[in-house]
Enzyme design. Structure first.
Site, PDB file in Angstrom:
ATOM      1  N   ASP A 142       0.828  -1.219   0.000  1.00  0.00           N
ATOM      2  CA  ASP A 142       0.000   0.000   0.000  1.00  0.00           C
ATOM      3  C   ASP A 142       0.860   1.267   0.000  1.00  0.00           C
ATOM      4  O   ASP A 142       0.379   2.340  -0.340  1.00  0.00           O
ATOM      5  CB  ASP A 142      -0.917   0.028   1.240  1.00  0.00           C
ATOM      6  CG  ASP A 142      -1.836  -1.180   1.280  1.00  0.00           C
ATOM      7  OD1 ASP A 142      -1.986  -1.839   0.239  1.00  0.00           O
ATOM      8  OD2 ASP A 142      -2.400  -1.474   2.355  1.00  0.00           O
ATOM      9  N   ARG A 299       0.334  -8.720  -5.067  1.00  0.00           N
ATOM     10  CA  ARG A 299       1.238  -8.666  -3.916  1.00  0.00           C
ATOM     11  C   ARG A 299       2.096  -9.933  -3.773  1.00  0.00           C
ATOM     12  O   ARG A 299       2.848 -10.050  -2.817  1.00  0.00           O
ATOM     13  CB  ARG A 299       0.466  -8.372  -2.636  1.00  0.00           C
ATOM     14  CG  ARG A 299      -0.569  -9.392  -2.275  1.00  0.00           C
ATOM     15  CD  ARG A 299      -1.356  -8.955  -1.055  1.00  0.00           C
ATOM     16  NE  ARG A 299      -2.119 -10.081  -0.545  1.00  0.00           N
ATOM     17  CZ  ARG A 299      -2.995 -10.005   0.437  1.00  0.00           C
ATOM     18  NH1 ARG A 299      -3.219  -8.847   1.009  1.00  0.00           N
ATOM     19  NH2 ARG A 299      -3.628 -11.074   0.849  1.00  0.00           N
TER      20      ARG A 299
HETATM   21  O1  F6P Z   1      -2.534  -3.986   3.417  1.00  0.00           O
HETATM   22  C1  F6P Z   1      -2.154  -4.752   2.351  1.00  0.00           C
HETATM   23  C2  F6P Z   1      -3.352  -5.276   1.616  1.00  0.00           C
HETATM   24  O2  F6P Z   1      -2.884  -6.096   0.581  1.00  0.00           O
HETATM   25  C3  F6P Z   1      -4.324  -4.200   1.111  1.00  0.00           C
HETATM   26  O3  F6P Z   1      -3.910  -3.644  -0.104  1.00  0.00           O
HETATM   27  C4  F6P Z   1      -5.597  -5.004   1.023  1.00  0.00           C
HETATM   28  O4  F6P Z   1      -6.733  -4.187   1.086  1.00  0.00           O
HETATM   29  C5  F6P Z   1      -5.508  -5.867   2.213  1.00  0.00           C
HETATM   30  O5  F6P Z   1      -4.140  -6.077   2.469  1.00  0.00           O
HETATM   31  C6  F6P Z   1      -6.201  -7.194   2.087  1.00  0.00           C
HETATM   32  O6  F6P Z   1      -6.037  -7.872   3.263  1.00  0.00           O
HETATM   33  P1  F6P Z   1      -6.337  -9.395   3.512  1.00  0.00           P
HETATM   34  O7  F6P Z   1      -5.300 -10.190   2.809  1.00  0.00           O
HETATM   35  O8  F6P Z   1      -6.250  -9.521   4.991  1.00  0.00           O
HETATM   36  O9  F6P Z   1      -7.699  -9.648   2.965  1.00  0.00           O
END
Ligand code: F6P
Length: 404
Positions: A142, A299
């Site tokens: 982020d 990611r």
């Molecule tokens: O904070 C990193 C992130 O990848 C955000 O971009 C995204 O909204 C969130 O984590 C999603 O989180 P999780 O994997 O807990 O659903």
């Protein structure tokens, strides 16, 4: 002393490189006897879910494999420590386990919540006169951590979204008909990752034709006007939208307001904005519309990781160990940019207090007046972060990965 490493928050392509940095630096210093990892961050640590890492990444081949493995080898958690005043027993328990394992320094690799954890533990440590040092190692796609030029993990995610959207542009433009493609990008309440797509303009692409970020209120009627105007100019319109856009209903007719509320479920939800806008466009404009959520791929795509990012991730890990050994605690390793061209950075251990709980937003001066695009002035910031490719090792046609 022994040291402890934990990983927490959402995965990135670079978080294991930071773990490697802590590990390799730790192995260089005689005062460190053992290196432990906590499975599932502080949550796993409280349950004594530890693993001895000694010897696991000493061979260059092991280290290379870890470097190119996305996500978190130790697992992760989304656990926020309660305030000491409310639940001191958890703190007592954590410090008991730390002393049981003779941990002299705890390195926590993560984003906002993880920095909050380190902040709270170091504050409690000073309260009880504990010698344990706590250092935060930043990471998040982020890019929303304060007091650092950027966060490890962001550059690789930006490289992935740029490479992938470029492929989407080629794919979307094949037919001789009008079409709209909406691409939804992660980033929570900050638009950094979506905004990085403006790099495509620097690389000869017209698209994305429209870019919407959470930093500007999102008006659906203005959006419809924007899209209609772009369709006048282009057969295929490509739109990038942040998952965290905040709906602004000020200038909507009641009718549209109802439709949009139905589509979005509730205002400001994370994920699903692209799909909701797809339905609005289909109804209001009627041409071929497709929404694409890059979702977790953005990611954890190590096969297109940024070498600059992976190297920096490893360095923040190393710097964290150096800082702890010099006696520091309650710090986060921050990256300070010295110059864009040639790109140069310095690493600093900064006060953690003040990092946690804040979000660094994409600068308003890099967003156009209409709130639907990113200015070229942002290119110098983004460009160095996606440079270089990690030399990935492949086996049987697939990138190899390390599993602990
Ligand atoms: O904070 C990193 C992130 O990848 C955000 O971009 C995204 O909204 C969130 O984590 C999603 O989180 P999780 O994997 O807990 O659903």
């Amino acid at each position: 002393m022994n040291i402890l490493i934990g990983q927490s928050g959402g995965p990135t392509a670079a978080i294991n490189a930071s773990l490697l940095g802590v590990y390799l630096e730790g192995r260089k210093h005689k005062e460190i006897t053992h290196i432990y990892g906590a499975y599932n961050g502080i949550e796993g640590f409280i349950k004594r879910n530890l693993v001895l890492l000694d010897g696991k990444f000493d061979e260059p081949q092991q280290a290379d494999l870890l470097r190119q493995t996305p996500s978190t080898v130790l697992g992760s958690c989304r656990y926020k420590l309660p305030p000491v005043k409310r639940e001191e027993s958890i703190y007592r328990q954590i410090f008991e386990i730390l002393s049981e394992y003779e941990i002299g320094a705890f390195f926590y690799i993560g984003g906002n919540d993880s920095m909050d954890t380190i902040d709270k533990l170091s504050a409690y440590g000073s309260l009880i006169d504990s010698p344990v040092r706590f250092i935060g190692v930043p990471k998040t796609i982020d890019n929303d951590l304060m007091f650092t030029d950027h966060t490890p993990g962001f550059g690789s995610a930006a490289k992935y979204v740029n490479a992938t959207v470029r492929e989407i542009i080629r794919d979307s433009s094949v037919y001789a008909l009008n079409s709209i493609t909406i691409i939804e990008i992660m980033g929570r309440n900050a638009g950094w990752l979506t905004a990085s797509l403006s790099l495509l303009h620097k690389n000869g692409e017209d698209a994305p034709h429209l870019i919407y970020l959470p930093e500007k209120p999102f008006s659906v009627s203005a959006f419809l006007r924007d899209v209609r105007a772009e369709l006048e100019k282009h057969k295929t319109v490509i739109i990038a939208v942040s998952e965290g856009i905040k709906l602004d209903f000020e200038d909507h007719t009641d009718d549209l307001r109802h439709q949009v509320l139905d589509e979005f479920g509730h205002v400001g939800q994370l994920a699903g904005a692209g799909k909701a806008l797809e339905r609005v466009l289909r109804r209001e404009i009627g041409c071929k519309v497709r929404a694409i959520e890059l979702n977790v791929m953005q990611r954890c795509s190590s096969h297109v990781a940024s070498l600059t990012d992976i190297r920096e991730a490893e360095t923040v890990g190393r710097e964290a160990v150096v800082s702890a050994l010099s006696g520091l605690t309650g710090k986060m390793i921050s990256i300070r940019r010295l110059s864009d061209r040639p790109y140069a950075v310095a690493y600093e251990a900064i006060e953690l207090h003040g990092v946690a709980g804040l979000e660094k937003k994409f600068p308003a001066e890099w967003i156009n007046d209409e709130g639907n695009g990113v200015l070229d002035a942002a290119h110098d910031y983004f460009e160095p972060l996606i440079q270089g490719e990690l030399p990935v090792k492949w086996e049987n046609g697939l990138p190899m990965q390390y599993v602990l």
